[in-house]
Write an enzyme that holds these catalytic residues in place. Structure first.
Site, PDB file in Angstrom:
ATOM      1  N   PRO A 103     -29.142 -11.157  11.222  1.00 40.95           N
ATOM      2  CA  PRO A 103     -28.753 -11.614  12.457  1.00 40.95           C
ATOM      3  C   PRO A 103     -27.550 -12.175  13.205  1.00 40.95           C
ATOM      4  O   PRO A 103     -26.960 -12.210  11.944  1.00 40.95           O
ATOM      5  CB  PRO A 103     -29.869 -13.533  11.366  1.00 40.95           C
ATOM      6  N   VAL A 104     -27.302 -11.975  14.330  1.00 39.95           N
ATOM      7  CA  VAL A 104     -26.804 -12.239  14.762  1.00 39.95           C
ATOM      8  C   VAL A 104     -26.338 -14.329  14.834  1.00 39.95           C
ATOM      9  O   VAL A 104     -27.180 -15.450  14.640  1.00 39.95           O
ATOM     10  CB  VAL A 104     -26.706 -11.976  16.110  1.00 39.95           C
ATOM     11  N   SER A 111     -21.059  -8.928  13.449  1.00 35.92           N
ATOM     12  CA  SER A 111     -20.130  -8.761  13.792  1.00 35.92           C
ATOM     13  C   SER A 111     -19.497  -7.431  13.618  1.00 35.92           C
ATOM     14  O   SER A 111     -19.188  -5.996  13.740  1.00 35.92           O
ATOM     15  CB  SER A 111     -19.016  -9.631  14.895  1.00 35.92           C
ATOM     16  N   ALA A 112     -19.114  -7.845  11.998  1.00 37.77           N
ATOM     17  CA  ALA A 112     -18.339  -7.076  11.037  1.00 37.77           C
ATOM     18  C   ALA A 112     -19.069  -4.897  11.237  1.00 37.77           C
ATOM     19  O   ALA A 112     -18.858  -4.407  10.712  1.00 37.77           O
ATOM     20  CB  ALA A 112     -17.684  -7.805   9.981  1.00 37.77           C
ATOM     21  N   ASP A 155     -15.642  -9.831   6.422  1.00 37.45           N
ATOM     22  CA  ASP A 155     -16.792  -8.920   6.683  1.00 37.45           C
ATOM     23  C   ASP A 155     -16.404  -7.524   6.654  1.00 37.45           C
ATOM     24  O   ASP A 155     -16.754  -6.868   6.247  1.00 37.45           O
ATOM     25  CB  ASP A 155     -16.708 -10.226   8.264  1.00 37.45           C
TER      26      ASP A 155
HETATM   27  C1  MEV Z   1     -16.906 -16.654   7.953  1.00 38.55           C
HETATM   28  O1  MEV Z   1     -17.536 -15.389   7.627  1.00 38.55           O
HETATM   29  C2  MEV Z   1     -16.039 -17.066   6.785  1.00 38.55           C
HETATM   30  C3  MEV Z   1     -14.489 -18.065   6.829  1.00 38.55           C
HETATM   31  O2  MEV Z   1     -13.339 -18.330   5.966  1.00 38.55           O
HETATM   32  C4  MEV Z   1     -13.230 -17.088   8.067  1.00 38.55           C
HETATM   33  C5  MEV Z   1     -12.609 -15.863   7.509  1.00 38.55           C
HETATM   34  O3  MEV Z   1     -13.016 -15.370   6.584  1.00 38.55           O
HETATM   35  O4  MEV Z   1     -12.543 -15.193   8.657  1.00 38.55           O
HETATM   36  C6  MEV Z   1     -15.094 -19.381   7.693  1.00 38.55           C
END
Ligand code: MEV
Length: 321
Positions: A103-104, A111-112, A155
């Site tokens: 899910p986006v 995205s990663a 990610d």
């Molecule tokens: C986003 O999935 C997680 C955050 O910690 C941002 C990041 O790690 O870049 C909020």
């Protein structure tokens, strides 16, 4: 023709704190983004499919910029990541088809996974064999460029290496057992960049309050590792509940997320539950008691969430000819 796929992720502990250098722990899940690359003489085309979103026929100019966007914001955002990879590798004369189960805009690493799978498929198609380490590093650079700023390598590292990863000074893959988690998605999309910026602003306003919260989140991330190793799920659940409270304290909780968190915890169905990722919308995760997965799913669904089970610790990027 070359195909590659990469997994989505959940952050188990330490989101936001990781942006300021505290340890965080995440895991790859069994939802994947797949990318297919075929020769297409004279053109470069990107097609995005997935999650009921279907949009084809993006064109990319010689700078790798998307020149024709369709009606779906999500597909347009995904195409932007793909075109950034096209530009970084300076590739042309290909058709790139992306399909994703992730899910986006939900904090599940869509995205990663798309960036990592595109890098792997395109580089392999060009006869360059990028090591997983280089894919992870380049994907992080590209994701940061597209998102324009702050962001941890969590990610992209999880999409590349899979398994479990702890981020602190560097990226450390950990060998830990797989578990089942229930994911509950609110229908509120979130904007990672905006949430990270808001939290960092709060930190610069109240460093003496926010820094100790980040430190506590880092301690939780470290304490969680032996709990997962020994499958001490009761203790792990407690740590999830504390981490959720700390995320609420820094303002990234929402009513919708907390409703799903409390629905999952209610009647003792989950040992712990917390929001996952940037917050402000997106998803939560629950650690169900043994045999309680489907009841936790029902409870989250009744609280108006979309719920499903994911397996943790799944494989990272894979390439197929
Ligand atoms: C986003 O999935 C997680 C955050 O910690 C941002 C990041 O790690 O870049 C909020």
């Amino acid at each position: 023709m070359t195909a590659a796929s990469a997994p989505g992720k959940v952050i188990l502990f330490g989101e936001h704190a990781v942006v300021s250098g505290a340890p965080a722990l995440g895991t790859a899940i069994d939802l994947r983004a797949r990318v297919l690359v075929e020769d297409l003489p004279g053109k470069t085309e990107i097609s995005i499919h997935g999650l009921g979103l279907r949009l084809s026929g993006f064109s990319v100019d010689s700078d790798g910029r998307v020149v024709s966007l369709g009606s779906s914001d999500e597909a347009a955002a995904a195409a932007r990541y793909v075109s950034a990879v096209v530009k970084a590798l300076d590739v042309r004369d290909v058709r790139i088809t992306v399909s994703s189960e992730i899910p986006v805009a939900s904090g599940l690493g869509s995205s990663a996974a798309i960036v990592v799978a595109t890098l792997a498929a395109l580089s392999h198609h060009m006869g360059i064999d990028m090591e997983v380490k280089s894919i992870a590093a380049e994907a992080h650079r590209i994701e940061k460029t597209v998102q324009g700023g702050l962001g941890s390598p969590m990610d992209t590292a999880l999409a590349a290496y899979g398994g479990y990863i702890q981020i602190s000074d560097g990226v450390t893959p950990l060998d830990l057992p797989q578990m089942d988690l229930v994911v509950g998605c609110t229908s509120v999309p979130h904007d990672t960049r905006a949430e990270v910026a808001r939290v960092q602003e709060l930190r610069s306003r109240y460093p003496e309050i926010v820094d100790p919260i980040f430190k506590a989140m880092g301690v939780i991330s470290r304490k969680a590792v032996p709990c997962i190793k020994d499958l001490d799920l009761k203790e792990l659940g407690r740590l999830m509940n504390i981490n959720h409270g700390l995320l609420e304290a820094i303002g990234v909780g929402t009513r919708e997320l907390s409703e799903l968190v409390y629905a999952a915890r209610g009647a003792g169905m989950a040992l712990g539950a917390k929001l996952t990722g940037a917050g402000g919308g997106g998803c939560m995760i629950a650690l169900p008691k043994e045999g309680m997965c489907s009841r936790a799913i029902t409870a989250i669904t009744q609280a108006r969430g979309r719920a499903f089970v994911v397996r943790t610790g799944c494989n990272g990027v894979t390439v197929e000819d």
